[in-house]
Design a protein around this motif. Structure first.
Motif, PDB file in Angstrom:
ATOM      1  N   SER A  65     -28.951  52.988 -65.124  1.00  0.00           N
ATOM      2  CA  SER A  65     -28.367  54.324 -64.971  1.00  0.00           C
ATOM      3  C   SER A  65     -29.384  55.368 -64.539  1.00  0.00           C
ATOM      4  O   SER A  65     -29.091  56.571 -64.595  1.00  0.00           O
ATOM      5  CB  SER A  65     -27.734  54.755 -66.306  1.00  0.00           C
ATOM      6  N   THR A  66     -30.569  54.936 -64.102  1.00  0.00           N
ATOM      7  CA  THR A  66     -31.626  55.912 -63.810  1.00  0.00           C
ATOM      8  C   THR A  66     -31.785  56.226 -62.325  1.00  0.00           C
ATOM      9  O   THR A  66     -32.584  57.091 -61.971  1.00  0.00           O
ATOM     10  CB  THR A  66     -32.978  55.403 -64.349  1.00  0.00           C
ATOM     11  N   GLU A  67     -31.046  55.536 -61.451  1.00  0.00           N
ATOM     12  CA  GLU A  67     -31.219  55.765 -60.024  1.00  0.00           C
ATOM     13  C   GLU A  67     -30.474  57.021 -59.566  1.00  0.00           C
ATOM     14  O   GLU A  67     -29.387  57.341 -60.062  1.00  0.00           O
ATOM     15  CB  GLU A  67     -30.731  54.557 -59.222  1.00  0.00           C
ATOM     16  N   LEU A  68     -31.055  57.734 -58.614  1.00  0.00           N
ATOM     17  CA  LEU A  68     -30.397  58.897 -58.036  1.00  0.00           C
ATOM     18  C   LEU A  68     -29.141  58.476 -57.278  1.00  0.00           C
ATOM     19  O   LEU A  68     -29.048  57.344 -56.797  1.00  0.00           O
ATOM     20  CB  LEU A  68     -31.351  59.612 -57.074  1.00  0.00           C
ATOM     21  N   PRO A  69     -28.175  59.373 -57.126  1.00  0.00           N
ATOM     22  CA  PRO A  69     -26.957  59.038 -56.382  1.00  0.00           C
ATOM     23  C   PRO A  69     -27.148  59.058 -54.866  1.00  0.00           C
ATOM     24  O   PRO A  69     -26.186  58.893 -54.120  1.00  0.00           O
ATOM     25  CB  PRO A  69     -25.964  60.115 -56.824  1.00  0.00           C
ATOM     26  N   LEU A  70     -28.370  59.278 -54.411  1.00  0.00           N
ATOM     27  CA  LEU A  70     -28.711  59.180 -52.990  1.00  0.00           C
ATOM     28  C   LEU A  70     -29.862  58.194 -52.833  1.00  0.00           C
ATOM     29  O   LEU A  70     -30.680  58.030 -53.734  1.00  0.00           O
ATOM     30  CB  LEU A  70     -29.169  60.530 -52.413  1.00  0.00           C
ATOM     31  N   GLU A  71     -29.928  57.551 -51.682  1.00  0.00           N
ATOM     32  CA  GLU A  71     -31.083  56.734 -51.341  1.00  0.00           C
ATOM     33  C   GLU A  71     -31.996  57.576 -50.453  1.00  0.00           C
ATOM     34  O   GLU A  71     -31.618  57.952 -49.347  1.00  0.00           O
ATOM     35  CB  GLU A  71     -30.654  55.456 -50.626  1.00  0.00           C
ATOM     36  N   ILE A  72     -33.182  57.876 -50.964  1.00  0.00           N
ATOM     37  CA  ILE A  72     -34.072  58.825 -50.294  1.00  0.00           C
ATOM     38  C   ILE A  72     -35.313  58.114 -49.768  1.00  0.00           C
ATOM     39  O   ILE A  72     -35.981  57.382 -50.504  1.00  0.00           O
ATOM     40  CB  ILE A  72     -34.498  59.943 -51.269  1.00  0.00           C
ATOM     41  N   THR A  73     -35.615  58.363 -48.506  1.00  0.00           N
ATOM     42  CA  THR A  73     -36.858  57.897 -47.905  1.00  0.00           C
ATOM     43  C   THR A  73     -37.786  59.093 -47.712  1.00  0.00           C
ATOM     44  O   THR A  73     -37.388  60.105 -47.136  1.00  0.00           O
ATOM     45  CB  THR A  73     -36.612  57.215 -46.556  1.00  0.00           C
ATOM     46  N   LEU A  74     -39.001  58.960 -48.219  1.00  0.00           N
ATOM     47  CA  LEU A  74     -40.012  59.996 -48.025  1.00  0.00           C
ATOM     48  C   LEU A  74     -40.901  59.602 -46.856  1.00  0.00           C
ATOM     49  O   LEU A  74     -41.565  58.564 -46.894  1.00  0.00           O
ATOM     50  CB  LEU A  74     -40.855  60.150 -49.291  1.00  0.00           C
ATOM     51  N   TYR A  75     -40.908  60.419 -45.813  1.00  0.00           N
ATOM     52  CA  TYR A  75     -41.803  60.224 -44.673  1.00  0.00           C
ATOM     53  C   TYR A  75     -42.989  61.157 -44.880  1.00  0.00           C
ATOM     54  O   TYR A  75     -42.932  62.349 -44.571  1.00  0.00           O
ATOM     55  CB  TYR A  75     -41.079  60.521 -43.353  1.00  0.00           C
TER      56      TYR A  75
END
Length: 257
Positions: free
Chosen positions: A73-83
């Motif tokens: 239950s700890t993942e954000l509701p978005l998948e984020i890529t940091l460039y």
């Protein structure tokens, strides 16, 4: 509770058992000094957690009995890529660690025009191994449901091309003609189906952070041509090792808290 990551293929789910071998077994036996009867959590890197009890422990192999299975239950509701444009010194280690703690899904180093650091393929490979290890340790510490992946360095043009496919590109820039991060996130929160159980996959976001010297004019123009909003991060200029954590915190506040 101690946390370890293991591929589902390495588990014996039919028997309700999980074997842990190699460095993790050694860590359990010697560093943590755990014993039979103690409990730990294993995550299959697909956001499923297995709460287990140790049934046998040796330096080279630890056997676990699965007591409970539940979704992480700890993942954000978005998948984020940091460039992240390559910074000087060991700043990238700090950036990776904090980005993982704050919920990033991937970190891609970017060889920007004003980056002082230049990595050849051999040095890049060594750095990636180091940064991936930092990501793994941070994921264990903060209870992540997966280990974020650290990619090989790419050009800024390559990063922009990848970002075209995302639902929420955020080009962080301190120059003129920007909009506030709050404005962009408020609009995105209304537009995106975050947390919608009917969605095939979570929305995707891309965060672009420049190097110490900032982006050059050609990079700014390239991001604008791709349709990325140029967002400012408030009235103060943030260091490159601070900016990504600030943006990820704001995203968490907007979409999760």
């Amino acid at each position: 509770m101690a946390r370890f990551f293991l591929s589902r293929d390495a588990m014996d789910l039919a028997a309700g058992m999980i074997p842990i071998a190699g460095d993790d077994a050694h860590h359990i036996a010697f560093s943590l000094r755990m014993a039979v009867g103690e409990r730990l959590t294993v995550c299959d890197m697909q956001k499923t957690e297995y709460v287990c009890t140790i049934t046998d422990i040796k330096p080279e192999l630890v056997l676990l009995h699965i007591d409970e299975i539940h979704e992480n239950s700890t993942e954000l509701p978005l998948e984020i890529t940091l460039y992240q444009s390559l910074p000087k010194g060991d700043k990238m280690e700090y950036i990776v660690q904090k980005a993982v703690e704050l919920g990033v899904s991937r970190v891609i180093p970017v060889a920007g025009a004003r980056c002082i650091v230049k990595l050849d393929e051999r040095n890049a490979q060594k750095k990636i191994v180091r940064w991936q290890k930092i990501a793994e340790e941070a994921a264990k510490q903060c209870g992540r449901g997966m280990i974020p992946q650290i990619g090989m360095p790419i050009s800024f043009a390559g990063a922009v091309e990848e970002g075209r496919k995302t639902d929420l590109p955020l080009f962080c820039y301190e120059g003129d003609g920007t909009v506030s991060l709050k404005t962009v996130l408020d609009e995105a929160r209304t537009r995106l189906s975050v947390g919608d159980g009917n969605a095939a996959a979570p929305p995707t976001a891309a965060i672009y952070i420049g190097p110490e010297g900032g982006y050059d004019t050609k990079e700014v123009a390239l991001a604008a041509a791709a349709g990325f909003p140029s967002v400012n991060l408030g009235r103060r200029i943030l260091r490159c090792e601070t900016a990504s954590g600030f943006v990820l915190s704001c995203v968490t506040y907007a979409f999760e808290l």
